[in-house]
Scaffold this motif. Structure first.
Motif, PDB file in Angstrom:
ATOM      1  N   TYR A   1       0.830  -1.222   0.000  1.00 54.00           N
ATOM      2  CA  TYR A   1       0.000   0.000   0.000  1.00 54.00           C
ATOM      3  C   TYR A   1       0.856   1.261   0.000  1.00 54.00           C
ATOM      4  O   TYR A   1       0.380   2.365   0.278  1.00 54.00           O
ATOM      5  CB  TYR A   1      -0.941   0.006   1.206  1.00 54.00           C
ATOM      6  N   LEU A   2       2.175   1.111  -0.248  1.00 51.55           N
ATOM      7  CA  LEU A   2       3.009   2.315  -0.337  1.00 51.55           C
ATOM      8  C   LEU A   2       2.629   3.101  -1.592  1.00 51.55           C
ATOM      9  O   LEU A   2       2.177   2.493  -2.550  1.00 51.55           O
ATOM     10  CB  LEU A   2       4.489   1.908  -0.392  1.00 51.55           C
ATOM     11  N   PRO A   3       2.805   4.434  -1.584  1.00 52.80           N
ATOM     12  CA  PRO A   3       3.272   5.275  -0.496  1.00 52.80           C
ATOM     13  C   PRO A   3       2.170   5.546   0.514  1.00 52.80           C
ATOM     14  O   PRO A   3       0.989   5.461   0.178  1.00 52.80           O
ATOM     15  CB  PRO A   3       3.665   6.571  -1.205  1.00 52.80           C
TER      16      PRO A   3
ATOM     17  N   CYS B   1      13.048   8.881  -1.971  1.00 56.16           N
ATOM     18  CA  CYS B   1      13.007   7.977  -3.140  1.00 56.16           C
ATOM     19  C   CYS B   1      13.620   6.631  -2.835  1.00 56.16           C
ATOM     20  O   CYS B   1      13.852   5.842  -3.729  1.00 56.16           O
ATOM     21  CB  CYS B   1      13.762   8.649  -4.296  1.00 56.16           C
ATOM     22  N   ARG B   2      13.778   6.321  -1.566  1.00 53.06           N
ATOM     23  CA  ARG B   2      14.624   5.172  -1.218  1.00 53.06           C
ATOM     24  C   ARG B   2      14.057   3.848  -1.699  1.00 53.06           C
ATOM     25  O   ARG B   2      14.799   2.976  -2.143  1.00 53.06           O
ATOM     26  CB  ARG B   2      14.934   5.137   0.270  1.00 53.06           C
ATOM     27  N   CYS B   3      12.745   3.613  -1.652  1.00 49.17           N
ATOM     28  CA  CYS B   3      12.243   2.277  -2.023  1.00 49.17           C
ATOM     29  C   CYS B   3      11.799   2.236  -3.493  1.00 49.17           C
ATOM     30  O   CYS B   3      11.539   1.172  -4.024  1.00 49.17           O
ATOM     31  CB  CYS B   3      11.097   1.872  -1.132  1.00 49.17           C
ATOM     32  N   GLY B   4      11.695   3.432  -4.107  1.00 53.61           N
ATOM     33  CA  GLY B   4      11.366   3.449  -5.531  1.00 53.61           C
ATOM     34  C   GLY B   4       9.930   3.796  -5.852  1.00 53.61           C
ATOM     35  O   GLY B   4       9.614   4.189  -6.968  1.00 53.61           O
ATOM     36  N   VAL B   5       9.045   3.706  -4.889  1.00 59.18           N
ATOM     37  CA  VAL B   5       7.618   3.927  -5.191  1.00 59.18           C
ATOM     38  C   VAL B   5       7.359   5.373  -5.590  1.00 59.18           C
ATOM     39  O   VAL B   5       6.616   5.657  -6.520  1.00 59.18           O
ATOM     40  CB  VAL B   5       6.745   3.530  -3.981  1.00 59.18           C
ATOM     41  N   CYS B   6       8.006   6.310  -4.907  1.00 59.95           N
ATOM     42  CA  CYS B   6       7.689   7.725  -5.156  1.00 59.95           C
ATOM     43  C   CYS B   6       8.538   8.325  -6.265  1.00 59.95           C
ATOM     44  O   CYS B   6       8.459   9.509  -6.530  1.00 59.95           O
ATOM     45  CB  CYS B   6       7.863   8.523  -3.863  1.00 59.95           C
TER      46      CYS B   6
ATOM     47  N   CYS C   1       9.413   5.964   6.581  1.00 61.07           N
ATOM     48  CA  CYS C   1       9.610   6.690   5.329  1.00 61.07           C
ATOM     49  C   CYS C   1       9.025   8.089   5.445  1.00 61.07           C
ATOM     50  O   CYS C   1       8.021   8.306   6.111  1.00 61.07           O
ATOM     51  CB  CYS C   1       9.074   5.931   4.142  1.00 61.07           C
ATOM     52  N   VAL C   2       9.694   9.011   4.848  1.00 59.60           N
ATOM     53  CA  VAL C   2       9.283  10.425   4.860  1.00 59.60           C
ATOM     54  C   VAL C   2       8.782  10.761   3.464  1.00 59.60           C
ATOM     55  O   VAL C   2       9.546  10.657   2.501  1.00 59.60           O
ATOM     56  CB  VAL C   2      10.498  11.314   5.206  1.00 59.60           C
ATOM     57  N   PRO C   3       7.494  11.092   3.344  1.00 65.15           N
ATOM     58  CA  PRO C   3       6.946  11.358   1.994  1.00 65.15           C
ATOM     59  C   PRO C   3       7.894  12.212   1.163  1.00 65.15           C
ATOM     60  O   PRO C   3       8.468  13.176   1.654  1.00 65.15           O
ATOM     61  CB  PRO C   3       5.628  12.069   2.275  1.00 65.15           C
TER      62      PRO C   3
END
Ligand code: SF4
Length: 573
Positions: free
Chosen positions: A268-270, A567-572, A562-564
């Protein structure tokens, strides 16, 4: 005289509609929405209610609901009729299944049989309705039911449904396009997976898929960017529904915490939340039918406006229930609001007893935080407490199991001392679940612990908890956990086993008859480069990020929430 079991149609008569929906009409595109379990669970499921509302909001479509009837053991599902108008499944153009729990896959053979619909997509002809699968299981790992699906919605309903229904509706009007041609056109839509165009192969390298140039190589998970753009709450109230005494409102989606075992935390990220105005407006709608609002979120206390929201509902004369409570967000004000809203029991999830294990799973909680929360809850008048733990986690040692006992003893001591002073102690429930390595989590490479050792750890905890006063011990069955692991990590080879499993056949025997290496599939740790069945989906979270998180677990390294905008996980990205 035992309570008479009301059929869904009788239950329908006791329903209260916040909105007026269409009645049966030949001209509209007719969709049968099935919840593969009973009315009670289905009507308490916000995802199911939201999809029903989204479809019926359209002038050109009609959606009616189907649930499994309550059956005594050994009794089969004879027929399935829609709740609204007693129509059978074959009277609909599209059959949509909303699946939230893996163990509900066992109900699929009965649903197809009762609906007189061929179970596998390859067996269906142009005269048969199309079959669509959706729900969270469809974007965690759809492969166990891929052979039954003509279409799979990979992601949240809101961004997928409207385009998909437009495509189906247009075809319905034309009534000329061949099924295969239609499905090829729909396979171009974002988040629409048409399994017939992807052939799996099973090798040492894992599971890979061959597909033609005409379809996307992977199906990208879709999510609703702006939650305020589409409501999600209880649209149909029913006292017979789970949580039927309250009106549910979805507060946010996703979670910032990144607990390494939690699939919902990654698929369900972000993390996204609704505005306070939007939530108070939805609460106003809910308070028209119930005086209690159930606030639904993965981590309600992480909602940026949680106190103004609770105060706003209480100011409107409403009571509140919360679906989850993160330990480190519990403070005296939060507890006061809970007791003011009539709460006297709370569930918290330390998940592990030792600091070492909590760091490995990235729980980000200290023992001090856990015990101070227990103090605050007890001092604030919350009588009953439930503690959730996982056992069989990666890198777990017996000392970590003993640490669970030690933590429960400390929690009990706090409650005993405070309870005696207040004249009531209340119940402490210790709820233990065997860990299942879930898809799209850092632990997807881990193996599940063997049955013998899980049972040994369970017995150790049970006997220890039986010696702690006012403490109840609950443990999820190891057999059912192995079944859930089989269903949640499975590939297309398992769909043919479902009918026998649904009849209660033994999983090991079925797998050995089918030549399916069950124990190896479940307990073997995977190599980094081994590809998984569920990787037909592009979840948006980079594979490398998940692998790095797995390595960080091995080193007991924490990863901050995670801080909106990062870009660390790639989703945003
Ligand atoms: S990119 Fe960053 S903010 Fe976005 S979901 Fe991933 S960790 Fe969270």
């Amino acid at each position: 005289m035992a309570n008479k079991v009301l059929s869904p149609n009788q239950l329908h008569r006791n329903e209260e509609f916040g909105t007026c929906y269409h009645s049966w009409n030949e001209g509209r595109y007719r969709i049968a929405l099935i919840y593969p379990n009973g009315y009670q669970q289905g009507m308490g499921n916000l995802g199911f209610q939201t999809v029903y509302h989204l479809i019926n909001e359209r002038e050109d479509c009609l959606c009616e609901r189907f649930f499994l009837p309550e059956l005594s053991s050994g009794q089969g599902v004879k027929s399935l009729l829609s709740v609204e108008s007693d129509h059978p499944l074959r009277d609909f153009d599209l059959i949509a299944l909303s699946i939230s729990f893996e163990n509900d896959y066992l109900h699929l053979p009965a649903i197809f049989a009762a609906g007189n619909i061929p179970m596998f997509a390859r067996q269906r002809s142009d005269d048969d309705p199309l079959v669509l699968f959706g729900g969270v299981c469809a974007f965690i790992n759809p492969e166990p039911f891929a052979e039954m699906a003509d279409l799979i919605a990979v992601g949240e309903a809101e961004p997928i449904l409207s385009l998909l229904l437009d495509g189906l509706r247009n075809d319905h009007q034309q009534a000329s396009v061949q099924r295969n041609e239609l499905l090829l056109a729909l396979a171009q839509l974002p988040g629409v997976y048409v399994p017939r165009f992807y052939q799996p192969s099973y090798t040492e390298a894992g599971i890979t898929y061959q597909c033609s140039e005409a379809v996307p190589k992977n199906i990208k998970r879709q999510y609703l960017h702006d939650l305020d753009s589409s409501a999600s709450r209880t649209f149909i109230q029913s006292n017979a529904a789970e949580f039927g005494h309250m009106s549910l409102v979805e507060v946010s989606r996703g979670c910032t915490r990144g607990c390494r075992f939690c699939a919902a935390g990654f698929v369900y990220l972000p993390p996204r939340e609704r505005s306070l105005d939007n939530l108070l407006q939805q609460s106003d709608e809910g308070l028209c039918q119930r005086n209690r609002i159930g606030l639904v979120a993965a981590a309600i206390a992480d909602y940026s406006q949680v106190v103004p929201l609770q105060k706003g509902i209480i100011a409107r004369g409403g009571d509140i229930s919360v679906s989850s409570l993160r330990l480190d967000a519990i403070d005296a004000e939060a507890v006061a609001l809970l007791t003011q809203a009539g709460h006297n029991s709370v569930a918290i999830a330390p998940e592990a007893g030792s600091q070492r294990m909590r760091d490995i799973i990235n729980k980000g909680l200290s023992e001090e935080q856990i015990l101070s929360a227990v103090h605050m809850l007890a001092d604030g008048g919350i009588r009953h407490l439930k503690l959730y733990f996982l056992i069989g986690l990666p890198f777990e040692e017996m000392a970590d199991i003993e640490a669970i006992v030690a933590l429960v003893q400390k929690v009990s001591a706090i409650r005993q001392a405070g309870g005696k002073a207040r004249g009531h102690i209340g119940n402490l429930t210790v709820s233990v679940n065997p860990f299942i390595p879930k898809p799209f989590t850092p632990f997807q490479w881990a193996g599940m612990e063997g049955e013998k050792l899980l049972k040994k750890k369970g017995r150790l905890l049970q006997s220890a908890c039986s010696r702690i006063p006012n403490t109840r011990y609950l443990m999820e069955s190891v057999r059912l956990s192995i079944l859930q692991a089989f269903l949640s990590r499975g590939d297309r080879r398992i769909s043919v086993m479902l009918p026998e499993l649904a009849k209660g056949a033994n999983l090991r025997q079925i797998c050995s008859t089918a030549g399916f290496p069950l124990i190896d599939e479940l307990t073997r740790e995977r190599r980094q480069d081994e590809s998984f069945a569920w990787e037909i989906i592009d979840s948006g979270v980079q594979r490398g990020y998940l692998w790095r998180e797995y390595q960080r677990a091995a080193q007991q390294h924490l990863t901050p929430p995670c801080v909106p905008g990062c870009c660390r996980c790639g989703v945003c990205n």
